[in-house]
Scaffold this active site. Structure first.
Site, PDB file in Angstrom:
ATOM      1  N   HIS A 119       0.821  -1.210   0.000  1.00  0.00           N
ATOM      2  CA  HIS A 119       0.000   0.000   0.000  1.00  0.00           C
ATOM      3  C   HIS A 119       0.857   1.263   0.000  1.00  0.00           C
ATOM      4  O   HIS A 119       1.781   1.399   0.797  1.00  0.00           O
ATOM      5  CB  HIS A 119      -0.910   0.002   1.233  1.00  0.00           C
ATOM      6  CG  HIS A 119      -1.959   1.068   1.177  1.00  0.00           C
ATOM      7  ND1 HIS A 119      -3.182   0.864   0.570  1.00  0.00           N
ATOM      8  CD2 HIS A 119      -1.968   2.350   1.618  1.00  0.00           C
ATOM      9  CE1 HIS A 119      -3.894   1.972   0.655  1.00  0.00           C
ATOM     10  NE2 HIS A 119      -3.193   2.889   1.282  1.00  0.00           N
ATOM     11  N   VAL A 161       1.956  -1.779   5.487  1.00  0.00           N
ATOM     12  CA  VAL A 161       2.799  -1.729   4.292  1.00  0.00           C
ATOM     13  C   VAL A 161       2.397  -2.795   3.273  1.00  0.00           C
ATOM     14  O   VAL A 161       3.057  -2.949   2.254  1.00  0.00           O
ATOM     15  CB  VAL A 161       4.301  -1.910   4.635  1.00  0.00           C
ATOM     16  CG1 VAL A 161       4.778  -0.773   5.533  1.00  0.00           C
ATOM     17  CG2 VAL A 161       4.567  -3.261   5.286  1.00  0.00           C
ATOM     18  N   GLU A 162       1.327  -3.534   3.558  1.00  0.00           N
ATOM     19  CA  GLU A 162       0.879  -4.526   2.585  1.00  0.00           C
ATOM     20  C   GLU A 162      -0.527  -4.148   2.096  1.00  0.00           C
ATOM     21  O   GLU A 162      -0.672  -3.245   1.295  1.00  0.00           O
ATOM     22  CB  GLU A 162       0.966  -5.933   3.202  1.00  0.00           C
ATOM     23  CG  GLU A 162       2.426  -6.253   3.592  1.00  0.00           C
ATOM     24  CD  GLU A 162       2.638  -7.675   4.083  1.00  0.00           C
ATOM     25  OE1 GLU A 162       2.212  -8.622   3.401  1.00  0.00           O
ATOM     26  OE2 GLU A 162       3.241  -7.837   5.154  1.00  0.00           O
ATOM     27  N   MET A 163      -1.577  -4.778   2.639  1.00  0.00           N
ATOM     28  CA  MET A 163      -2.903  -4.493   2.112  1.00  0.00           C
ATOM     29  C   MET A 163      -3.631  -3.403   2.904  1.00  0.00           C
ATOM     30  O   MET A 163      -4.649  -2.883   2.457  1.00  0.00           O
ATOM     31  CB  MET A 163      -3.708  -5.795   2.039  1.00  0.00           C
ATOM     32  CG  MET A 163      -3.078  -6.769   1.036  1.00  0.00           C
ATOM     33  SD  MET A 163      -3.647  -8.489   1.215  1.00  0.00           S
ATOM     34  CE  MET A 163      -5.097  -8.467   0.175  1.00  0.00           C
TER      35      MET A 163
END
Lengths: 377, 377
Positions: A119, A161-163
């Site tokens: 993201h 920092v991912e979804m």
């Protein structure tokens, strides 16, 4: 957490051994030419025969069908649902990132990046492990902080920092789409509220359990087809066991079963082992677990570079050489590195056949994507 | 660029019309109960019969097999290659973004975002059009700046806010992977240098030509199965033609054939028609083309929200109402909007079945991904 080689459980199934043991009394099995040749040792020395028997003590082939998961029975509707969810970018706040973004089923089950991008184009802290055969690992993530794939699946969905999503937002999205509501109902029959973040994770888990890669040349070898490996590859296999690689990389997944310090003998440089990431220490808060990581499963390793939790090494040969030095305290010769690497390429199995799922359309009540990093979730 | 309704080419194929005309003398066709009932008008008035004939003058069903492309003959190896490339994120500088990221084959062939998100989390300027049935459009992009899908495919690969790559870098990547070199050779037999940026685009084009969605309920209706549309949907179809929607949205793709100003009668607000994007004017530099866009193809429109080149409208009903006002100068009543929207949902066809391609691994000479936005390409 370090175990001596003798204490490491050798994951060789009783059924596999008994099958091997019974082949002399099974007339159907010995009728194949290849089996016959291998039994009488044509085309190889006695060392070859020993190699196979020795390998069978330490390794086990990938099964040809998905394993059952404790407390999460599979059914076809659940697998279908899990596949839809695995590919659905609406699990992410941005509606752009799906499980498949970083665990690409066309690329060995990972993203082939140093560390993943999530993201807001954030760079994740560690190299994405492959989803293929992950069901056979003792626990998930490099530090084993998730006990199973169900627990794992919940992590990246929520990681900033991912979804970058929230469970209640995911549930809201799924409940806003009638086809999902119906599919959850079929996948979890009899449940009062089948659409839930927990059940999302369970469905993804049973789908991921289908992402297995049987029939690698090494598995054919383990099954008795000695000619499935070239002489060079057999030499590599012998070295892999003799040098001690298989002390940590054994079992069905050739790793993924226990935790070891990166640098058992000699710590690699800070570029490869960044000081800021102490691995399993963050999970157990035990000094012994400093810079301890789960031994990487080596299945399909030729497809899943770059290597190590830091993703800093792009060459499999270089990774082998580093492991020799850091874990075994041995400077492997170039021919040894080449042979071991050649053997590792035989761990590439049949890649999963996945038909792309058709995802149901959003509705007026589906939460809108949040792509701007400054917007509230 | 504005054409009067009478000047707009009605894309009705001779073969389709002659097929329709011959059904009275084809005993096999009239033997089906549905055909028989429709012929004698059971279940509907004479208006129904007129509706079908009228619709056949203006619309054409999506064919059931991929069309041939001028100057780019298809072959199975080229389709296979095109599918690999369509899904390969290594066409992007970051190795993270593939064609499928924004033209998701599981989501109606687009990304269901307002505007796409690309390299460095950059937000693109316009809503991603669907790749499904795009082969039937007169030209590609909202402003028609690419004459065909081959030309289109080269755009996003190079756009800084999309895949941010360079042709020579793409070629270098593809040439570094032996399986790609072999597949290009098979796809473009007899060519001296089959691996090229041009051939990449050609292969993607023939794959995209397979992304067609036949058998929508409306197509079944066009084929003579009148009961494929409900009364409400037939009412919507009648309104769609009577009110003038079909002046621009006609042919096989229900649009995608010509260019019209957004706001033929009344410009929508700046939120929906941002003043900074003058559409086709940027292509032709002709004052008449200010705020002119290609009429959106309406196939699978229920799956491809949000709507308009700005992607600012999430509700299909609202989009219909806006079109009535801006293009036809009519305030459609709520029931009219509902009927037309109901009709539009019948344009959803069978979605393509796509088996996820297994992509070959990178090699030591494959350029490394560039994920940092500050790094040179």
């Amino acid at each position: 957490m370090i175990q001596s080689a003798s204490a490491i459980p050798h994951v060789v199934s009783a059924s596999h051994l008994s099958d091997a043991g019974s082949r002399f009394v099974n007339p159907v099995r010995i009728l194949t030419l290849a089996t016959l040749l291998s039994l009488i040792g044509i085309g190889e020395g006695v060392a070859g025969a020993d190699l196979l028997e020795q390998a069978r003590q330490q390794f086990k082939p990938i099964p040809t069908s998905a394993p059952e998961i404790k407390n999460n029975p599979s059914n076809p509707d659940k697998v279908t649902l899990g596949k839809m969810l695995f590919f659905d970018p609406r699990l992410s706040a941005s509606h752009l990132i799906s499980c498949n973004t970083c665990h690409n089923v066309g690329m060995g089950g990972d993203d082939n990046l140093e560390t993943s991008v999530g993201h807001g184009w954030a760079k994740g802290p560690r190299n994405a492990p492959t989803a293929f055969n992950a069901v056979f690992n003792v626990a998930q993530f490099w530090d084993g902080r998730a006990e199973d794939l169900k627990a794992q699946a919940k992590g990246p969905v929520q990681a900033g920092v991912e979804m970058n999503n929230k469970p209640e937002q995911v549930e809201k999205s799924l409940r806003s789409i009638p086809e999902y509501v119906a599919q959850f109902g079929k996948a979890f029959p009899g449940e009062k509220e089948p659409v839930s973040f927990d059940n999302m994770a369970k469905a993804i888990e049973v789908f991921e359990a289908t992402l297995i890669t049987p029939n690698a040349r090494f598995d054919q070898f383990l099954g008795g087809k000695r000619e499935a490996l070239t002489d060079e590859e057999q030499k590599g296999l012998a070295l892999f066991m003799e040098k001690g690689c298989s002390s940590c990389h054994n079992g069905v997944n050739m790793g993924g079963q226990d935790y070891y310090p990166f640098g058992v003998v000699e710590k690699p440089g800070a570029e490869i082992l960044p000081p800021g990431d102490q691995g399993r220490f963050a999970v157990t808060k035990t000094a012994n677990d400093s810079y301890v990581f789960r031994a990487a499963p080596l299945r399909n390793i030729a497809l899943t570079g770059p290597y190590f939790h830091s993703g800093k090494v792009w060459s499999l040969e270089q990774a082998v050489a580093i492991m020799g030095q850091s874990q075994l305290g041995q400077k492997l010769t170039d021919p040894e590195v080449k042979s071991i690497t050649a053997f590792l390429t035989t761990l590439t199995g049949d890649q999963p056949k996945v038909e792309y799922p058709i995802l149901p359309a959003s509705t007026g009540s589906t939460p809108k994507p949040v792509t701007m990093t400054s917007e509230a979730k």
